[in-house]
Write an enzyme that holds these catalytic residues in place. Structure first.
Site, PDB file in Angstrom:
ATOM      1  N   THR A  57      10.902  54.920  69.865  1.00 30.86           N
ATOM      2  CA  THR A  57      11.307  54.807  71.270  1.00 30.86           C
ATOM      3  C   THR A  57      10.792  56.009  72.076  1.00 30.86           C
ATOM      4  OG1 THR A  57      13.375  55.923  70.745  1.00 30.86           O
ATOM      5  CG2 THR A  57      13.401  53.510  70.702  1.00 30.86           C
TER       6      THR A  57
ATOM      7  N   GLY B 265      20.263  51.301  72.692  1.00 30.42           N
ATOM      8  CA  GLY B 265      20.502  50.671  73.985  1.00 30.42           C
ATOM      9  C   GLY B 265      21.552  49.608  73.762  1.00 30.42           C
ATOM     10  N   HIS B 266      22.760  49.858  74.213  1.00 33.43           N
ATOM     11  CA  HIS B 266      23.878  48.951  73.962  1.00 33.43           C
ATOM     12  C   HIS B 266      24.309  48.301  75.274  1.00 33.43           C
ATOM     13  CE1 HIS B 266      25.007  51.240  70.022  1.00 33.43           C
ATOM     14  NE2 HIS B 266      23.781  50.778  70.031  1.00 33.43           N
TER      15      HIS B 266
ATOM     16  N   THR C 279      14.409  54.426  61.570  1.00 34.58           N
ATOM     17  CA  THR C 279      14.778  55.558  62.414  1.00 34.58           C
ATOM     18  C   THR C 279      15.097  56.743  61.504  1.00 34.58           C
ATOM     19  OG1 THR C 279      16.091  56.226  64.329  1.00 34.58           O
ATOM     20  CG2 THR C 279      17.256  54.950  62.618  1.00 34.58           C
TER      21      THR C 279
ATOM     22  N   ASN D 270      17.883  56.618  71.568  1.00 33.89           N
ATOM     23  CA  ASN D 270      17.023  55.516  71.116  1.00 33.89           C
ATOM     24  C   ASN D 270      17.819  54.212  71.171  1.00 33.89           C
ATOM     25  OD1 ASN D 270      18.664  56.555  69.049  1.00 33.89           O
ATOM     26  ND2 ASN D 270      17.189  56.216  67.417  1.00 33.89           N
TER      27      ASN D 270
ATOM     28  N   GLN E 141      21.396  51.360  66.061  1.00 29.46           N
ATOM     29  CA  GLN E 141      20.342  50.764  65.212  1.00 29.46           C
ATOM     30  C   GLN E 141      20.943  49.739  64.230  1.00 29.46           C
ATOM     31  OE1 GLN E 141      20.159  54.600  65.422  1.00 29.46           O
ATOM     32  NE2 GLN E 141      19.277  54.001  67.355  1.00 29.46           N
TER      33      GLN E 141
ATOM     34  N   ASP F  96      19.918  45.972  67.850  1.00 29.53           N
ATOM     35  CA  ASP F  96      20.084  45.041  68.974  1.00 29.53           C
ATOM     36  C   ASP F  96      20.827  43.766  68.591  1.00 29.53           C
ATOM     37  OD1 ASP F  96      18.629  46.857  70.507  1.00 29.53           O
ATOM     38  OD2 ASP F  96      16.721  45.916  69.950  1.00 29.53           O
ATOM     39  N   GLU F  97      21.754  43.867  67.675  1.00 33.75           N
ATOM     40  CA  GLU F  97      22.500  42.693  67.222  1.00 33.75           C
ATOM     41  C   GLU F  97      23.627  42.342  68.193  1.00 33.75           C
ATOM     42  OE1 GLU F  97      22.135  45.496  65.481  1.00 33.75           O
ATOM     43  OE2 GLU F  97      21.107  45.066  63.595  1.00 33.75           O
TER      44      GLU F  97
ATOM     45  N   THR G 148      13.472  50.481  75.915  1.00 34.38           N
ATOM     46  CA  THR G 148      12.045  50.622  76.234  1.00 34.38           C
ATOM     47  C   THR G 148      11.481  49.415  76.994  1.00 34.38           C
ATOM     48  OG1 THR G 148      11.481  49.650  74.093  1.00 34.38           O
ATOM     49  CG2 THR G 148      11.592  52.053  74.193  1.00 34.38           C
TER      50      THR G 148
ATOM     51  N   LYS H 256      25.920  45.132  69.085  1.00 32.47           N
ATOM     52  CA  LYS H 256      26.974  46.083  68.685  1.00 32.47           C
ATOM     53  C   LYS H 256      27.773  46.560  69.897  1.00 32.47           C
ATOM     54  CE  LYS H 256      23.736  48.650  67.004  1.00 32.47           C
ATOM     55  NZ  LYS H 256      22.584  47.741  67.073  1.00 32.47           N
ATOM     56  N   GLY H 257      27.038  46.812  71.008  1.00 27.73           N
ATOM     57  CA  GLY H 257      27.705  47.292  72.223  1.00 27.73           C
ATOM     58  C   GLY H 257      28.722  46.289  72.705  1.00 27.73           C
ATOM     59  N   LYS H 258      28.318  45.023  72.731  1.00 25.26           N
ATOM     60  CA  LYS H 258      29.211  43.974  73.209  1.00 25.26           C
ATOM     61  C   LYS H 258      30.444  43.843  72.308  1.00 25.26           C
ATOM     62  CE  LYS H 258      29.900  39.212  73.438  1.00 25.26           C
ATOM     63  NZ  LYS H 258      29.710  38.009  74.207  1.00 25.26           N
TER      64      LYS H 258
HETATM   65  P1  GDP Z   1      23.002  46.458  70.566  1.00 19.51           P
HETATM   66  O1  GDP Z   1      21.925  47.481  70.622  1.00 19.51           O
HETATM   67  O2  GDP Z   1      23.316  46.023  69.175  1.00 19.51           O
HETATM   68  O3  GDP Z   1      24.229  46.862  71.322  1.00 19.51           O
HETATM   69  O4  GDP Z   1      22.418  45.171  71.302  1.00 19.51           O
HETATM   70  P2  GDP Z   1      21.605  45.135  72.693  1.00 19.51           P
HETATM   71  O5  GDP Z   1      22.570  45.292  73.795  1.00 19.51           O
HETATM   72  O6  GDP Z   1      20.437  46.033  72.646  1.00 19.51           O
HETATM   73  O7  GDP Z   1      21.016  43.675  72.635  1.00 19.51           O
HETATM   74  C1  GDP Z   1      21.832  42.535  72.575  1.00 19.51           C
HETATM   75  C2  GDP Z   1      21.500  41.646  73.761  1.00 19.51           C
HETATM   76  O8  GDP Z   1      22.113  40.392  73.603  1.00 19.51           O
HETATM   77  C3  GDP Z   1      22.042  42.169  75.089  1.00 19.51           C
HETATM   78  O9  GDP Z   1      21.180  41.765  76.112  1.00 19.51           O
HETATM   79  C4  GDP Z   1      23.392  41.472  75.209  1.00 19.51           C
HETATM   80  O10 GDP Z   1      23.833  41.346  76.550  1.00 19.51           O
HETATM   81  C5  GDP Z   1      23.046  40.132  74.633  1.00 19.51           C
HETATM   82  N1  GDP Z   1      24.131  39.397  73.986  1.00 19.51           N
HETATM   83  C6  GDP Z   1      25.084  39.867  73.133  1.00 19.51           C
HETATM   84  N2  GDP Z   1      25.813  38.842  72.643  1.00 19.51           N
HETATM   85  C7  GDP Z   1      25.290  37.712  73.177  1.00 19.51           C
HETATM   86  C8  GDP Z   1      25.563  36.322  73.021  1.00 19.51           C
HETATM   87  O11 GDP Z   1      26.448  35.911  72.277  1.00 19.51           O
HETATM   88  N3  GDP Z   1      24.765  35.455  73.708  1.00 19.51           N
HETATM   89  C9  GDP Z   1      23.760  35.863  74.533  1.00 19.51           C
HETATM   90  N4  GDP Z   1      23.056  34.933  75.176  1.00 19.51           N
HETATM   91  N5  GDP Z   1      23.488  37.168  74.708  1.00 19.51           N
HETATM   92  C10 GDP Z   1      24.221  38.066  74.033  1.00 19.51           C
HETATM   93  P1  IMO Z   2      20.209  49.873  69.063  1.00 20.05           P
HETATM   94  O1  IMO Z   2      21.347  50.836  68.810  1.00 20.05           O
HETATM   95  C1  IMO Z   2      16.271  48.409  67.948  1.00 20.05           C
HETATM   96  C2  IMO Z   2      13.484  51.332  66.257  1.00 20.05           C
HETATM   97  C3  IMO Z   2      12.253  51.652  67.089  1.00 20.05           C
HETATM   98  C4  IMO Z   2      11.274  51.975  65.973  1.00 20.05           C
HETATM   99  C5  IMO Z   2      12.144  52.709  64.947  1.00 20.05           C
HETATM  100  C6  IMO Z   2      12.102  54.222  65.039  1.00 20.05           C
HETATM  101  O2  IMO Z   2      20.045  49.472  70.465  1.00 20.05           O
HETATM  102  O3  IMO Z   2      20.298  48.728  68.102  1.00 20.05           O
HETATM  103  P2  IMO Z   2      13.110  55.996  66.751  1.00 20.05           P
HETATM  104  O4  IMO Z   2      12.899  56.165  68.217  1.00 20.05           O
HETATM  105  O5  IMO Z   2      14.533  55.782  66.361  1.00 20.05           O
HETATM  106  O6  IMO Z   2      12.469  57.077  65.934  1.00 20.05           O
HETATM  107  O7  IMO Z   2      12.317  54.641  66.386  1.00 20.05           O
HETATM  108  O8  IMO Z   2      13.471  52.258  65.186  1.00 20.05           O
HETATM  109  N1  IMO Z   2      14.761  51.511  66.968  1.00 20.05           N
HETATM  110  C7  IMO Z   2      15.512  50.504  67.415  1.00 20.05           C
HETATM  111  N2  IMO Z   2      15.286  49.173  67.428  1.00 20.05           N
HETATM  112  N3  IMO Z   2      17.437  48.892  68.430  1.00 20.05           N
HETATM  113  C8  IMO Z   2      17.687  50.214  68.388  1.00 20.05           C
HETATM  114  O9  IMO Z   2      18.883  50.743  68.704  1.00 20.05           O
HETATM  115  C9  IMO Z   2      16.689  51.092  67.922  1.00 20.05           C
HETATM  116  N4  IMO Z   2      16.592  52.432  67.782  1.00 20.05           N
HETATM  117  C10 IMO Z   2      15.419  52.663  67.194  1.00 20.05           C
HETATM  118  O10 IMO Z   2      11.836  50.540  67.847  1.00 20.05           O
HETATM  119  O11 IMO Z   2      10.818  50.795  65.372  1.00 20.05           O
HETATM  120 MG    MG Z   3      20.084  47.764  71.527  1.00 17.49          MG
END
Ligand code: GDP
Ligand code: IMO
Ligand code: MG
Length: 421
Positions: free
Chosen positions: A123, A40-41, A232, A38, A217, A13-14, A294, A16-18
């Site tokens: 997840t 979510g981007h 994971t 699992n 991840q 959730d860093e 989730t 990556k999608g963005k």
């Molecule tokens: P991913 O799994 O690495 O693609 O990240 P996620 O989408 O799960 O989580 C990142 C969250 O941060 C999302 O809600 C994005 O919309 C949000 N996001 C990404 N970059 C920024 C930023 O620079 N500022 C803010 N406020 N939100 C951001």
């Molecule tokens: P993105 O791509 C954050 C975590 C789960 C759990 C562990 C194992 O959006 O960054 P799994 O269902 O893969 O067997 O779960 O990994 N996890 C993530 N946490 N972002 C994810 O993906 C994740 N995918 C799995 O919460 O701790």
């Molecule tokens: Mg994510």
């Protein structure tokens, strides 16, 4: 660089999608190489927010070829749901990717129950059991799934032992006809896209196309290099791209390590720089830190450079893309973990034993925060001095230059510091 990996450097959730969506504007191909739904981007543009779980984040750009490579595990039902809103796209699904079937989800839930207090907090998407079947040589490849006859045969063969397992878990039988009828429709939907994506990618490379590999991840969730067993079941590192896509290692030219300006984690497992209380709630709400897949509240922590140096070493990082910088605005003092103390000794590494990692106490340095609104900033030079200093310190501590940063969720709140791709 023409072939770069977008890799998460923390616990997922860093952003990556963005970052992938932003860089995809300059790419010809975007490849998801591991994990499944699992992930979510989140991608935000034109005032709309999209959540992708399986599809590569290049899918919004009609001219880009999107590839779901052999390292992925794909739930056909989730795929059918996710592809629905898209009308025009170019997509290739690897014939060697593995299929997630309904029993994988049941086993995932059951295993979590068995773990009790030590549950991983998965997840519940069946990811671990699908990769387990792959490693045990009991899995089903996409090539079999979309084959008109072999899918039926293989499903029949698998369901018999699976139903014995279901019985052992105290669950009812999985009915062959129900699954077969439902999933045959998904197989038909997916068939036109299934091909040998290693051949395709190597052809595209021969044509000198620009390729982004999108990790899911983060490195600390890696099966090999993460905080095992709270990980994971695949490897999100940049080094796993060749095996997970079928290209030669030397064809990967660099990696962009996506790093939140602080740390988050969903699910169980140690997180040395975790913060609790009001400050954590403030960051959680401001950063909308709730799981994309989730909906679970994410745990919040200060920036931890021990894990970032670990990610740099095991994955290789050419540049950092620092996200969610705007969320830290208004906090007086920002802490950065620079080492840990384990049993009275200062260490600069992530221990292999989870019991040791649990005991690690972070040693912090403190940086002054900033109060200025940075959400409209368009260049590095526009940033307040203290924000620049925070980025400089982060880059120095990790030993990787900052290539990009982001100051809001929208595509246009992304700033390139260098022409990295
Ligand atoms: P991913 O799994 O690495 O693609 O990240 P996620 O989408 O799960 O989580 C990142 C969250 O941060 C999302 O809600 C994005 O919309 C949000 N996001 C990404 N970059 C920024 C930023 O620079 N500022 C803010 N406020 N939100 C951001
Ligand atoms: P993105 O791509 C954050 C975590 C789960 C759990 C562990 C194992 O959006 O960054 P799994 O269902 O893969 O067997 O779960 O990994 N996890 C993530 N946490 N972002 C994810 O993906 C994740 N995918 C799995 O919460 O701790
Ligand atoms: Mg994510």
């Amino acid at each position: 660089m023409k072939r770069m990996v977008v890799v998460g450097t923390q616990w997922g959730d860093e952003g990556k999608g963005k970052i992938t969506d932003y860089l995809a504007q300059r790419a010809d191909v975007v490849v998801r190489y591991q994990g499944g739904n699992n992930a979510g981007h989140t991608v935000v543009f034109d005032q709309k927010k999209y959540s992708l779980h399986l599809l590569p984040s290049g899918i919004f750009n009609k001219n880009i070829t999107n590839v779901m490579a052999n390292g992925m595990v794909i739930n056909p039902e989730a795929f059918a749901e996710e592809i629905k809103p898209f009308e025009t796209f170019k997509l290739a699904i690897s014939d060697r990717a593995h299929v997630i079937l309904p029993y994988h989800l049941e086993i995932d839930k059951f295993n979590e129950q068995l773990r009790g207090d030590h549950k991983i907090g998965t997840t519940n998407k069946g990811i671990g059991p699908a990769y387990t079947d792959k490693a045990s040589r009991l899995g089903m490849r996409m090539s079999t799934f979309v084959h008109p006859i072999r899918f039926k045969e293989k499903l029949m063969e698998i369901l018999e032992p699976m139903n014995r397992e279901m019985y052992g878990m105290g669950k009812g039988n999985l009915d062959f006809n129900t699954i077969y009828e439902k999933f045959s429709k998904y197989a038909e939907l997916m068939r036109p896209y299934v091909c040998d994506t290693s051949l395709l990618l190597n052809e595209l490379i021969a044509q000198d196309k620009k390729i982004l590999f999108e990790g899911a991840q983060g490195v600390l969730l890696c099966l090999d290099h993460g905080t095992y067993p709270y990980v994971t079941s695949s490897s999100p590192t940049a080094s796993s791209v060749p095996v997970n896509t079928g290209i030669a290692p030397w064809l990967v030219e660099g990696a962009i390590g996506v790093t939140k300006a602080y740390t988050t984690r969903v699910g169980s497992g140690p997180m040395p720089s975790e913060i609790l209380g009001d400050l954590a709630s403030h960051i959680r709400i401001k950063g909308n830190e709730f799981g994309t897949t989730t909906g679970r509240p994410r745990r919040i922590g200060w920036l931890d450079t021990v894990i970032l140096r670990h990610s740099k070493r095991v994955s290789g990082l050419s540049y950092l893309a620092v996200t969610l910088l705007d969320v830290l605005t208004g906090i007086d003092e920002l802490k950065i973990a620079v080492s840990y103390t384990l049993d009275g000794i200062t260490i600069d590494k992530v221990p292999a034993e989870i019991e040791d990692f649990e005991k690690c106490l972070p040693n912090y340095i403190t940086m002054p925060g900033w109060k200025e609104d940075i959400t409209q900033v368009k260049s590095y030079e526009d940033l307040p001095e203290n924000t620049k200093n925070y980025l400089i310190k982060l880059s120095e501590l990790v030993g990787v230059p900052i290539g990009m940063f982001s100051v809001g969720p929208d595509r246009n709140q992304t700033i390139m510091v260098k022409e990295i791709f």
